[in-house]
Write an enzyme that holds these catalytic residues in place. Structure first.
Site, short mmCIF file in Angstrom:
data_model
loop_
_atom_site.label_atom_id
_atom_site.label_comp_id
_atom_site.label_asym_id
_atom_site.label_seq_id
_atom_site.Cartn_x
_atom_site.Cartn_y
_atom_site.Cartn_z
CG HIS A 82 -1.66 1.21 1.17
ND1 HIS A 82 -3.09 1.16 1.12
CD2 HIS A 82 -1.15 2.60 1.98
CE1 HIS A 82 -2.97 2.12 0.87
NE2 HIS A 82 -2.43 3.25 1.62
CG ASP A 161 -11.60 4.16 5.99
OD1 ASP A 161 -11.20 4.43 5.94
OD2 ASP A 161 -11.81 4.01 4.84
NE ARG A 168 -10.46 10.96 8.66
CZ ARG A 168 -9.52 9.93 8.05
NH1 ARG A 168 -9.54 8.87 7.36
NH2 ARG A 168 -7.70 10.03 7.72
CB SER A 183 -8.48 6.06 7.29
OG SER A 183 -9.13 5.59 5.77
CE LYS A 187 -8.82 2.57 3.23
NZ LYS A 187 -8.92 3.73 3.14
N1 URA Z 1 -5.99 7.21 3.20
C1 URA Z 1 -6.88 6.29 3.76
O1 URA Z 1 -6.90 5.51 2.79
N2 URA Z 1 -7.12 6.79 4.46
C2 URA Z 1 -6.97 8.01 4.70
O2 URA Z 1 -7.35 8.10 5.72
C3 URA Z 1 -6.23 8.82 3.79
C4 URA Z 1 -4.95 7.92 3.06
#
Ligand code: URA
Length: 430
Positions: A82, A161, A168, A183, A187
């Site tokens: 990621h 999320d 957000r 967040s 995932k």
């Molecule tokens: N990418 C994400 O998946 N979440 C965040 O809060 C910021 C960037």
């Protein structure tokens, strides 16, 4: 506890009693807590932060809010990667095939680009026929059969999320380390891989400009992974100039394929091989990073990484021939007006130019033009003579091409002396 009491506690900087944050997040996901209260709570978190145990509780609650992927039928340690998002970051498109060619299964759920940064899904969708909307069953069987799958996140994973991020986004509470860490990691944990390589981009073109904040984010994410008994390493990599040369969608895929063929820009090649070495060392192959690097280099040199790319793209319905990638109807060079060294190349600026050409989007429902973008022929530290091409823009029409050239010239600065070029990998958190 009442929601208003939780907001008040966080507003005043106190820690929430164990279990309360979980209840709050799950209640908000099923719409039992209104957005107004959650927005106020997020603003309190933005100013006060979350403790390490609150960050863990938030991450667990977000994972619990939806389905999770079970990759155990692959029978191996599946790896994932990621990045927090940068300009020209096509690493995953080359890294997946390199790692899979070394015999390590790679499964990634990916996102779309927004603003000046690109997203792996948009890039992959520039490949004619490529399907990113695979079901979880299709993802798992492709990882079993091909050793590699990159797909869009399904709606069933981490719904908390999605709801929180949307709030957000409209309340200016995205840039808070514990919220970002929870967040991202919720995932990644829900997506099921046992070993995860994280890349926090740092610099002018990154979401995180401050190196201390980036380091705190990296540490928090690695801790969250370890607590969930996953292996994780986080690289902190420079994002003051674009990674590689190409910034767009199809043109980035083309560059990733060049790298798999043994070419491509040196910074991209180095980051892909370093990242592969780390992932192989986290896998069940039982190798260290030095041996991992050797295996990754061999996979490229022998052609097996390219062969794996072709099998992967075909398995997802795409045409793996780079000649099939779309090309913009028009292109034009940005020419250096005088000689000098490139002392500044704004990643953020180039990302914005590519987005304005159609390669990116401002709102998540906007379409993208897969063929457009920018190729930065001269990078930081390069010497150019007057009349040399600094970059090329690829666009849909004359008007947008002219506007792009104008804005792109402000992204480059030439100076009389070679600049100090910072290293690409700034730090590694293990
Ligand atoms: N990418 C994400 O998946 N979440 C965040 O809060 C910021 C960037």
């Amino acid at each position: 506890m009442r929601v208003v009491d939780l907001i008040e506690r966080k507003r005043d900087g106190a820690e929430l009693p164990p279990g309360e944050l979980r209840k709050l997040v799950l209640a908000h996901t099923r719409s039992a807590v209104p957005d107004e209260q959650m927005a106020a709570f997020l603003m309190a978190v933005y100013f006060r932060g979350l403790s390490a145990s609150e960050t863990c509780e938030l991450t667990d609650a977000m994972v619990e809010s939806g389905a999770t992927v079970d990759l155990s039928s692959v029978g191996r340690t599946v790896v994932d990667k990621h990045s927090t998002g940068g300009v020209g970051d096509k690493v995953s498109i080359a890294l997946g095939p390199v790692v899979a060619a070394c015999g390590v299964p790679f499964a990634k759920m990916s996102g779309r680009g927004l603003g000046h940064t690109g997203g792996t899904l948009d890039k992959l969708e520039s490949i004619p026929g490529f399907r990113t909307a695979l079901s979880v069953d299709e993802l798992v069987s492709q990882v079993r059969e091909v050793g590699l799958a990159v797909v869009g996140q399904t709606d069933e994973l981490v719904p908390a999320d999605r709801r929180l991020y949307a709030l957000r986004d409209i309340t200016a509470t995205v840039p808070e380390v514990s919220l970002i860490a929870a967040s991202v990691m919720s995932k990644k944990l829900a997506a099921g891989a046992q070993a995860i390589l994280l890349d926090v981009k740092v610099g002018e073109g990154a979401f995180t400009r401050n190196p201390c904040t980036a380091r705190a984010l990296a540490e928090s994410m690695v801790q969250l992974a370890e607590r969930a008994r996953r292996r994780a390493v986080c690289e902190l990599t420079a994002m003051d100039q674009p990674l590689g040369r190409a910034v767009g969608n199809a043109i980035e895929v083309r560059e990733a394929v060049e790298m798999l063929g043994g070419g491509g820009p040196p910074d991209l090649r180095d980051l892909v091989l370093r990242s592969a070495a780390i992932l192989l060392s986290l896998s069940d192959l039982g190798v260290g990073e030095d041996e991992g690097r050797r295996l990754a280099e061999n996979a490229v040199a022998s052609g097996s990484a390219m062969e794996t790319y072709r099998r992967w793209v075909s398995a997802q319905g795409g045409n793996p021939d780079p000649g099939a990638l779309p090309r913009a109807p028009l292109s034009a060079p940005l020419v250096a007006a005088r000689p000098g060294y490139v002392v500044r190349l704004s990643a953020h600026g180039v990302g914005r130019v590519a987005a304005a050409l159609g390669a990116g989007r401002e709102r998540k429902e906007d379409p993208v033009d897969h063929a457009c973008g920018v190729v930065c022929l001269a990078k930081l530290g390069d010497r150019v003579e007057a009349g040399d091409a600094l970059a090329e823009v690829h666009g849909p029409d004359e008007a947008r091409l002219a506007a792009a050239l104008d804005r792109l010239s402000a992204c480059y600065e030439l100076g009389p002396e070679p600049p100090a070029v910072p290293p690409l990998v700034l730090d590694v958190v293990r």
